[in-house]
Design an enzyme around this catalytic site. Structure first.
Site, PDB file in Angstrom:
ATOM      1  N   GLU A 122       9.745  15.082  15.640  1.00  0.00           N
ATOM      2  CA  GLU A 122      10.125  15.052  14.227  1.00  0.00           C
ATOM      3  C   GLU A 122       9.325  16.096  13.455  1.00  0.00           C
ATOM      4  O   GLU A 122       8.104  16.044  13.412  1.00  0.00           O
ATOM      5  CB  GLU A 122       9.855  13.644  13.665  1.00  0.00           C
ATOM      6  CG  GLU A 122      10.381  13.448  12.276  1.00  0.00           C
ATOM      7  CD  GLU A 122      10.226  12.009  11.778  1.00  0.00           C
ATOM      8  OE1 GLU A 122       9.106  11.460  11.867  1.00  0.00           O
ATOM      9  OE2 GLU A 122      11.218  11.453  11.287  1.00  0.00           O
TER      10      GLU A 122
ATOM     11  N   GLU B  96      10.050   0.778  10.320  1.00  0.00           N
ATOM     12  CA  GLU B  96      11.105   1.772  10.118  1.00  0.00           C
ATOM     13  C   GLU B  96      10.437   3.113  10.333  1.00  0.00           C
ATOM     14  O   GLU B  96       9.626   3.545   9.522  1.00  0.00           O
ATOM     15  CB  GLU B  96      11.672   1.613   8.710  1.00  0.00           C
ATOM     16  CG  GLU B  96      13.079   2.135   8.595  1.00  0.00           C
ATOM     17  CD  GLU B  96      13.116   3.491   7.965  1.00  0.00           C
ATOM     18  OE1 GLU B  96      13.128   4.482   8.733  1.00  0.00           O
ATOM     19  OE2 GLU B  96      13.103   3.566   6.742  1.00  0.00           O
TER      20      GLU B  96
ATOM     21  N   LYS C  42       0.843  -1.208   0.000  1.00  0.00           N
ATOM     22  CA  LYS C  42       0.000   0.000   0.000  1.00  0.00           C
ATOM     23  C   LYS C  42       0.874   1.252   0.000  1.00  0.00           C
ATOM     24  O   LYS C  42       1.499   1.592   0.995  1.00  0.00           O
ATOM     25  CB  LYS C  42      -0.931   0.056   1.209  1.00  0.00           C
ATOM     26  CG  LYS C  42      -2.027   1.097   0.951  1.00  0.00           C
ATOM     27  CD  LYS C  42      -2.673   1.670   2.189  1.00  0.00           C
ATOM     28  CE  LYS C  42      -1.889   2.763   2.853  1.00  0.00           C
ATOM     29  NZ  LYS C  42      -1.770   4.024   2.067  1.00  0.00           N
TER      30      LYS C  42
ATOM     31  N   CYS D 225      13.614  10.377   7.051  1.00  0.00           N
ATOM     32  CA  CYS D 225      13.556   9.827   8.413  1.00  0.00           C
ATOM     33  C   CYS D 225      14.899   9.955   9.119  1.00  0.00           C
ATOM     34  O   CYS D 225      14.946  10.107  10.331  1.00  0.00           O
ATOM     35  CB  CYS D 225      13.077   8.385   8.391  1.00  0.00           C
ATOM     36  SG  CYS D 225      13.939   7.390   7.183  1.00  0.00           S
TER      37      CYS D 225
HETATM   38  P1  NAI Z   1       1.883   8.184   8.320  1.00  0.00           P
HETATM   39  O1  NAI Z   1       2.719   7.361   9.216  1.00  0.00           O
HETATM   40  O2  NAI Z   1       0.484   8.468   8.717  1.00  0.00           O
HETATM   41  O3  NAI Z   1       1.822   7.500   6.851  1.00  0.00           O
HETATM   42  C1  NAI Z   1       2.712   6.533   6.361  1.00  0.00           C
HETATM   43  C2  NAI Z   1       1.933   5.407   5.699  1.00  0.00           C
HETATM   44  O4  NAI Z   1       1.094   4.786   6.668  1.00  0.00           O
HETATM   45  C3  NAI Z   1       1.009   5.847   4.569  1.00  0.00           C
HETATM   46  O5  NAI Z   1       0.973   4.847   3.569  1.00  0.00           O
HETATM   47  C4  NAI Z   1      -0.342   5.928   5.261  1.00  0.00           C
HETATM   48  O6  NAI Z   1      -1.426   5.776   4.377  1.00  0.00           O
HETATM   49  C5  NAI Z   1      -0.255   4.759   6.211  1.00  0.00           C
HETATM   50  N1  NAI Z   1      -1.139   4.856   7.382  1.00  0.00           N
HETATM   51  C6  NAI Z   1      -1.575   5.950   8.034  1.00  0.00           C
HETATM   52  N2  NAI Z   1      -2.396   5.635   9.045  1.00  0.00           N
HETATM   53  C7  NAI Z   1      -2.487   4.284   9.041  1.00  0.00           C
HETATM   54  C8  NAI Z   1      -3.196   3.338   9.845  1.00  0.00           C
HETATM   55  N3  NAI Z   1      -3.963   3.735  10.866  1.00  0.00           N
HETATM   56  N4  NAI Z   1      -3.051   2.027   9.571  1.00  0.00           N
HETATM   57  C9  NAI Z   1      -2.263   1.613   8.545  1.00  0.00           C
HETATM   58  N5  NAI Z   1      -1.603   2.452   7.750  1.00  0.00           N
HETATM   59  C10 NAI Z   1      -1.697   3.778   7.994  1.00  0.00           C
HETATM   60  O7  NAI Z   1       2.646   9.547   8.045  1.00  0.00           O
HETATM   61  P2  NAI Z   1       2.018  10.952   7.546  1.00  0.00           P
HETATM   62  O8  NAI Z   1       0.716  11.195   8.227  1.00  0.00           O
HETATM   63  O9  NAI Z   1       2.036  10.957   6.072  1.00  0.00           O
HETATM   64  O10 NAI Z   1       3.105  11.970   8.081  1.00  0.00           O
HETATM   65  C11 NAI Z   1       3.073  12.395   9.451  1.00  0.00           C
HETATM   66  C12 NAI Z   1       4.467  12.418  10.011  1.00  0.00           C
HETATM   67  O11 NAI Z   1       5.010  11.114  10.009  1.00  0.00           O
HETATM   68  C13 NAI Z   1       5.480  13.224   9.216  1.00  0.00           C
HETATM   69  O12 NAI Z   1       5.415  14.583   9.510  1.00  0.00           O
HETATM   70  C14 NAI Z   1       6.765  12.604   9.668  1.00  0.00           C
HETATM   71  O13 NAI Z   1       7.141  13.123  10.907  1.00  0.00           O
HETATM   72  C15 NAI Z   1       6.406  11.155   9.847  1.00  0.00           C
HETATM   73  N6  NAI Z   1       6.813  10.345   8.682  1.00  0.00           N
HETATM   74  C16 NAI Z   1       7.951   9.618   8.769  1.00  0.00           C
HETATM   75  C17 NAI Z   1       8.393   8.900   7.693  1.00  0.00           C
HETATM   76  C18 NAI Z   1       9.638   8.108   7.760  1.00  0.00           C
HETATM   77  O14 NAI Z   1      10.230   7.818   6.734  1.00  0.00           O
HETATM   78  N7  NAI Z   1      10.065   7.677   8.923  1.00  0.00           N
HETATM   79  C19 NAI Z   1       7.706   8.930   6.410  1.00  0.00           C
HETATM   80  C20 NAI Z   1       6.472   9.686   6.435  1.00  0.00           C
HETATM   81  C21 NAI Z   1       6.082  10.369   7.540  1.00  0.00           C
END
Ligand code: NAI
Ligand code: MG
Length: 500
Positions: free
Chosen positions: A394, A258, A183, A292
């Site tokens: 972050e 991760e 996904k 990240c």
């Molecule tokens: P997120 O963690 O919500 O999204 C990442 C993935 O998880 C996306 O594919 C999203 O659709 C999915 N997701 C979201 N909620 C979910 C749930 N309840 N169950 C299963 N999958 C779910 O990150 P978001 O909202 O895009 O960004 C928020 C913050 O997260 C950013 O500001 C950043 O701090 C952090 N982040 C960190 C990343 C990394 O590489 N470590 C990458 C993206 C965001």
């Protein structure tokens, strides 16, 4: 990409399930904007639980059927073929990545796409090298292990390196003989679905890879809590990582995570300051700070502070921010309005906490065409204390927090004072100090006099709340295989324990 499409019209995409491109069961779609202009770039099928169910069933059928019968050599060849198709189409894929994500074309061309090809190539080679062991157990017994695939893997990825994150996940999973339901993030669904076309062209059996685009709370949650998957792999926020681990706990699904980071990038006064400034820039402004392992906490030795800040500001102010399709652009827009607003709010938090906005802190002046884009200036916060929210949370944007320290002990204490532990950098000419730091820092990756170095052969992953498991390198195969121990009697005698 067999069918070239004009850039001006909206692109339409369907889900990729069981080797076919199909609409969502509900018929729903969602729009993906171009972050540089705010205009719709693509319209994409919106998967929900029903589509995830279909995809998991297809992956199960492929795992129990055709995929398990294919030799390791042929599995490797298919993955290698895929890497060649990606290389063939790299220029178009890089352009689509830039239009969907906003990252500069220079980055998608020279960092993302080569990394994608490298990962598939590297793991193609592993398919024939995943081996069991023979164990020297005592007695007339033969004991060996089989290293087998885990099964059906759910993989949920973020938007910061859309295609590269797909490659980090798919390549080791497929190499080890698993099938996948992937996904992508809702902000950047396009290149994963372009990849699906190449997976089809490469000749993977139907159902080996399924790609379901949709929102996290619906499609993502349905995948993470699905009883039909054997493993879930996630990259994204620590907050959602905890939800994934909780959902997985219910079915005892294997998990790898991760997650976020708040990496210390440490500059000692004895460092080559020009290199250290370049390293600080690479650490926090690369990919608009949406990384990240971003070096978001810059620790500078007290006596080098003024000189460092002066040079850092001068270079940060000169970064060309703007049209991501321009080859000279070094920073494009943030991925979404939501992320832009989040970054802005952290600059307000910094001011309220008593930090100084040393440079940046707002939106850059850009041409009319980009006035609705999600751009933010390269930003330096000084007078930051490690306990402030801007040093602990972050931000995921081009915002660096500069913190000073007096000696090694104070540095280590502060650098480790965070819930995260993904990566760290250090700039010094003193090799003893550098290696002492590498040992003392609680992080999964350490860079000495460099930053953001990565390779498909080298493990990447976090300590503490930055997650568990290692991606890339041979360690990634541990996430996608399980060990079976087989015992064989060589004595020919009956077991006498309960009498003959
Ligand atoms: P997120 O963690 O919500 O999204 C990442 C993935 O998880 C996306 O594919 C999203 O659709 C999915 N997701 C979201 N909620 C979910 C749930 N309840 N169950 C299963 N999958 C779910 O990150 P978001 O909202 O895009 O960004 C928020 C913050 O997260 C950013 O500001 C950043 O701090 C952090 N982040 C960190 C990343 C990394 O590489 N470590 C990458 C993206 C965001
Ligand atoms: Mg979220």
């Amino acid at each position: 990409m067999s069918t070239p499409q004009p850039q001006t019209t909206e692109r339409r995409y369907q889900l990729f399930i069981n080797g076919q491109f199909v609409d969502a069961e509900s018929g729903k779609t969602f729009k993906s904007p171009n972050p540089a202009t705010g205009e719709t770039f693509a319209e994409v099928a919106e998967a929900d639980k029903a589509d995830v169910d279909k995809a998991v069933a297809a992956a199960r059928k492929a795992f129990d059927g055709k995929w398990s019968k294919i030799s390791a050599r042929d599995r490797g060849r298919l993955i290698h073929k895929l890497s060649q198709l990606i290389e063939r189409d790299a220029a178009q894929l890089a352009e689509l990545e830039t239009r969907d994500n906003g990252k500069p074309i220079k980055e998608s061309t020279y960092i993302d796409l080569p990394g994608v090809v490298e990962n598939f190539e590297y793991f193609a080679g592993w398919a024939t090298k995943i081996e069991g062991e023979t164990i020297p157990v005592p007695g007339q017994v033969f004991n060996y292990t089989l290293r087998e695939p885990v099964g059906v893997c759910g993989q949920i990825i973020p938007w910061n390196f859309p295609l590269l994150m797909a490659a980090w996940k798919l390549a080791p999973a497929l190499s080890a003989g698993n099938t996948v339901v992937l996904k992508p993030a809702e902000q950047t669904p396009v290149t994963a679905l372009e990849l699906a076309k190449l997976i089809q062209e490469a000749g993977f059996p139907e159902g080996v890879v399924n790609i379901v685009t949709g929102y996290g709370e619906t499609a993502g949650a349905a995948l993470a809590s699905h009883k039909g998957i054997d493993k879930i792999a996630f990259t994204g926020s620590t907050e959602v990582g905890k939800l994934i681990a909780t959902a997985a706990a219910d079915n005892l699904t294997k998990v790898s995570l991760e997650l976020g980071g708040k990496a210390p990038n440490v500059i000692f006064a004895d460092a080559d300051l020009d290199q250290a400034v370049n390293g600080a820039m690479m650490g926090i402004f690369f990919n608009q700070g949406q990384v990240c392992c971003a070096g978001s906490r810059i620790f500078v030795e007290e006596k080098a502070k003024d000189e460092f800040l002066g040079r850092f500001k001068e270079k940060a102010d000169r970064i060309k921010v703007g049209d991501p399709m321009d080859k000279a652009t070094l920073m494009g827009p943030q991925v979404s309005e939501e992320q832009l607003n989040r970054i802005k709010s952290y600059v307000d938090i910094a001011r309220n906490e008593g930090a100084t906005v040393f440079t940046g802190g707002g939106s850059p002046e850009l041409a009319e065409e980009f006035k609705n884009g999600y751009f933010f200036q390269p930003t330096i916060l000084s007078d930051v204390d490690n306990s402030m929210r801007v040093a602990q949370e972050e931000i995921f944007g081009p915002v660096s927090s500069v913190i000073t320290f007096k000696d090694d002990d104070e540095l280590i204490q502060k650098a480790n004072d965070t819930i995260y532990g993904l990566s760290a950098g250090i700039w010094t000419r003193d090799i003893t100090r550098a290696h002492r730091f590498a040992k003392a820092i609680k992080a999964g990756v350490v860079w000495i006099n460099t930053y953001n170095m990565m390779n498909a052969a080298s493990p990447f992953g976090g300590y503490k709340q930055s997650g568990y498991g290692r991606e890339m390198g041979k360690h990634a195969l541990e996430l996608y295989t399980q060990v079976k121990s087989v015992w064989v009697d060589l004595s020919g005698k009956p077991i006498g324990w309960f009498g003959k």
